[in-house]
Design a protein around this motif. Structure first.
Motif, mmCIF file in Angstrom:
data_model
loop_
_atom_site.group_PDB
_atom_site.id
_atom_site.type_symbol
_atom_site.label_atom_id
_atom_site.label_comp_id
_atom_site.label_asym_id
_atom_site.label_seq_id
_atom_site.Cartn_x
_atom_site.Cartn_y
_atom_site.Cartn_z
ATOM 1 N N PHE A 75 -8.558 -7.853 -0.141
ATOM 2 C CA PHE A 75 -8.313 -6.495 -0.041
ATOM 3 C C PHE A 75 -7.255 -6.525 -0.630
ATOM 4 C CE2 PHE A 75 -11.409 -8.165 2.388
ATOM 5 C CZ PHE A 75 -12.099 -6.910 2.533
ATOM 6 N N ARG A 111 0.768 -1.034 0.137
ATOM 7 C CA ARG A 111 -0.178 -0.060 -0.233
ATOM 8 C C ARG A 111 0.797 1.211 -0.185
ATOM 9 N NH1 ARG A 111 -4.838 1.991 -1.490
ATOM 10 N NH2 ARG A 111 -5.358 3.678 0.012
ATOM 11 N N ALA A 144 -10.870 -7.423 -4.158
ATOM 12 C CA ALA A 144 -11.666 -7.002 -3.135
ATOM 13 C C ALA A 144 -13.161 -6.085 -3.443
ATOM 14 C CB ALA A 144 -10.727 -5.847 -2.664
ATOM 15 N N TRP A 160 -3.108 6.702 5.068
ATOM 16 C CA TRP A 160 -2.860 7.342 3.226
ATOM 17 C C TRP A 160 -1.596 8.640 3.457
ATOM 18 C CZ3 TRP A 160 -5.373 9.385 8.149
ATOM 19 C CH2 TRP A 160 -4.731 10.589 8.411
ATOM 20 N N SER A 200 -5.927 -6.945 -3.083
ATOM 21 C CA SER A 200 -5.501 -7.288 -5.088
ATOM 22 C C SER A 200 -7.116 -6.985 -5.445
ATOM 23 C CB SER A 200 -6.089 -8.639 -5.044
ATOM 24 O OG SER A 200 -7.568 -8.981 -4.618
ATOM 25 N N GLU A 201 -7.252 -6.666 -6.710
ATOM 26 C CA GLU A 201 -8.100 -5.655 -7.450
ATOM 27 C C GLU A 201 -9.360 -6.607 -7.197
ATOM 28 O OE1 GLU A 201 -7.458 -5.640 -11.799
ATOM 29 O OE2 GLU A 201 -6.266 -4.108 -11.615
ATOM 30 N N PHE A 253 -14.975 -4.663 -1.409
ATOM 31 C CA PHE A 253 -15.111 -3.186 -1.543
ATOM 32 C C PHE A 253 -13.809 -2.197 -0.911
ATOM 33 C CE2 PHE A 253 -15.892 -4.849 2.691
ATOM 34 C CZ PHE A 253 -15.457 -4.655 3.176
ATOM 35 N N ASN A 254 -13.415 -1.293 -1.023
ATOM 36 C CA ASN A 254 -12.274 0.131 -0.925
ATOM 37 C C ASN A 254 -12.213 0.156 -0.060
ATOM 38 O OD1 ASN A 254 -9.887 1.654 -2.297
ATOM 39 N ND2 ASN A 254 -10.648 2.849 -2.925
ATOM 40 N N TYR A 255 -11.305 -0.779 0.541
ATOM 41 C CA TYR A 255 -10.719 -0.501 2.113
ATOM 42 C C TYR A 255 -9.558 -1.564 1.838
ATOM 43 C CZ TYR A 255 -11.178 -0.157 6.870
ATOM 44 O OH TYR A 255 -10.605 0.703 8.469
ATOM 45 N N PRO A 256 -8.288 -1.331 1.744
ATOM 46 C CA PRO A 256 -6.945 -1.530 1.339
ATOM 47 C C PRO A 256 -6.827 -2.516 2.396
ATOM 48 C CG PRO A 256 -6.573 -0.617 0.213
ATOM 49 C CD PRO A 256 -7.799 0.045 0.806
#
Length: 452
Positions: free
Chosen positions: A401, A279, A406, A337, A403-404, A408-411
């Motif tokens: 999470f 990340r 996932a 972030w 990978s593509e 939903f978008n929450y790595p």
């Protein structure tokens, strides 16, 4: 022994052994990815191999630590402490020879076996040694000092990893191997053996699992339990372990907390590192800085905060605060972030790293000095059981999470789930209550009872 100064040789041994264990970890993620997936930042094979190793280590530790602790009560803590200290030498020597794919697999295999006794065994037996050597009133300071020295050693090992090149650390003159060998020699030369003979005139020194043909039984309310002693065999039966852990409400609650803490600690290790690498593109130097911050906070908390805070608010309150701090740490990391966010969040281990010494101190006051080994070994084994399940839960979540695929978008969702383990453990920690010192054990008619 009744002073912390009398444990100086133990502290030196703990420092040297833990220093050896913490020189290589900051670089192992880069080494694994480089050996298995060259020129890539993400490596599913490395993630799953690390998770599998963690599960095997947890299973082995769960079985070995109670046995090591039990044998230390019989044959002496110094004699058994030699086993994990010596076992830590072998894998670092293998990794020093080379870091190609074949050498990495050799290191991986040997580390999987030796880590069963070395990774947690050194701390477990050192805490048992300190708890058996110091009076109950000063025990929390002794256990905090052992944990603090271990954190200082981890800090020093991580600093070595940060300021020396990876190639230097893994050279033929391996820093970790030398430190392990020096630890073994120093311990053998200077550390005194603890007495493992019961004092018949002191009820608090009588064994819980004494020599008797009677079976272990339990009765009582939420505040007390009665046990009839049973045969104290050299090969410890599982029913003896269950008997010990169920002998008081406090020990039962500590068992639950130890499991959940092990679950959280496991998720905060390998999955956390691979999350940061994928990340935020962390490398060896970033990992080293992150660990330096965490270990610095842990050392400060365990050496200075724990001995001052515990006598005022009690170990149970310290335990609750530490669990909440662990949850907040993972929550912040899960939404990181920028590269600097995990650095700031890692200041929380000043409190979060008090979980284990607070729990160990609570457990140490539930048994006499001649059964510190089995008590600490059982709690460490339960924590290791949490480490078994941890990779089974968090490794697939980490891979999913990041990978593509996932949903939903929450790595960092896997890290949030890690934090939930500590948040759940907070509930039983609030249920632990202490009585006065030396009040939990009363010998009566050949049996014993705890007032938790």
């Amino acid at each position: 022994m009744d002073k912390l100064a009398d444990l100086k040789h133990l502290f030196v041994t703990v420092f040297l052994a833990n220093f050896a264990l913490n020189v290589i970890p900051p670089a192992i993620t880069d080494i694994a990815v480089g050996a298995l997936c060259p020129a890539q930042d993400e490596c599913s094979l490395a993630i799953y191999l690390s998770g599998f190793q963690q599960a095997i280590l947890g299973l082995g530790s769960m079985l070995m630590l109670p046995l090591l602790g039990h044998l230390s009560d019989i044959y002496g803590r110094k004699a058994l402490l030699t086993v994990p200290v010596a076992a830590a030498i072998v894998p670092s020597v293998i990794l020093a020879i080379g870091r190609s794919t074949n050498y990495f697999y050799a290191y991986y295999a040997i580390k999987t076996f030796t880590g069963m006794v070395s990774d947690n065994g050194i701390e477990c037996l050192s805490v048992a040694y300190a708890a058996a050597s110091i009076s109950e009133e000063k025990r929390v300071s002794a256990i905090g000092a052992v944990a603090g020295i271990g954190s200082v050693a981890s800090l020093s090992g991580t600093m070595a990893a940060r300021f020396l090149s990876t190639a230097h650390i893994l050279s033929s003159v391996n820093v970790a191997a030398i430190s392990s060998m020096v630890a073994a020699i120093y311990m053998k030369t200077f550390l005194e053996e603890t007495s493992n003979h019961f004092r018949s005139d002191d009820a608090l020194n009588q064994p819980i699992l004494g020599e008797s043909s009677a079976e272990c039984s339990q009765s009582g309310s939420n505040d007390s339990s009665k046990i009839v002693p049973q045969s104290f065999k050299k090969v410890l039966p599982l029913k003896d372990i269950f008997c010990l852990l169920r002998s008081s409400v406090t020990l039962s609650l500590a068992t639950v907390i130890a499991f959940l803490n092990g679950l959280g600690e496991g998720g905060g290790q390998t999955p956390f590192l691979y999350f940061l690498k994928a990340r935020l593109q962390y490398n060896k130097d970033n990992f080293a800085v992150l660990m330096l911050i965490g270990y610095s906070g842990a050392a400060i908390g365990q050496l200075f905060l724990m001995p001052r805070l515990a006598p005022i608010i009690g170990e149970e309150a310290v335990l609750s605060l530490a669990l909440i701090a662990g949850f907040i740490n993972m929550l912040i990391d899960s939404i990181a972030w920028a590269v600097w966010v995990p650095y700031v969040a890692n200041l929380l281990p000043i409190i979060a790293f008090l979980t284990r010494p607070a729990l160990q101190s609570i457990v140490s006051k539930q048994v006499g000095p001649n059964e510190q080994g089995i008590a600490q070994g059982c709690i460490a084994g339960i924590s290791s059981f949490g480490n078994i399940l941890s990779p089974l839960i968090y490794t697939p979540l980490t891979d999913l999470f990041l990978s593509e695929r996932a949903p939903f978008n929450y790595p960092g969702f896997n890290l949030f789930c890690v934090g939930l383990a500590w948040l759940i453990a907070f509930i039983p920690s609030m249920m632990i209550q202490f009585g006065p010192h030396n009040s939990r054990l009363k010998i009566r008619d050949g049996g014993c009872s705890w007032n938790a």
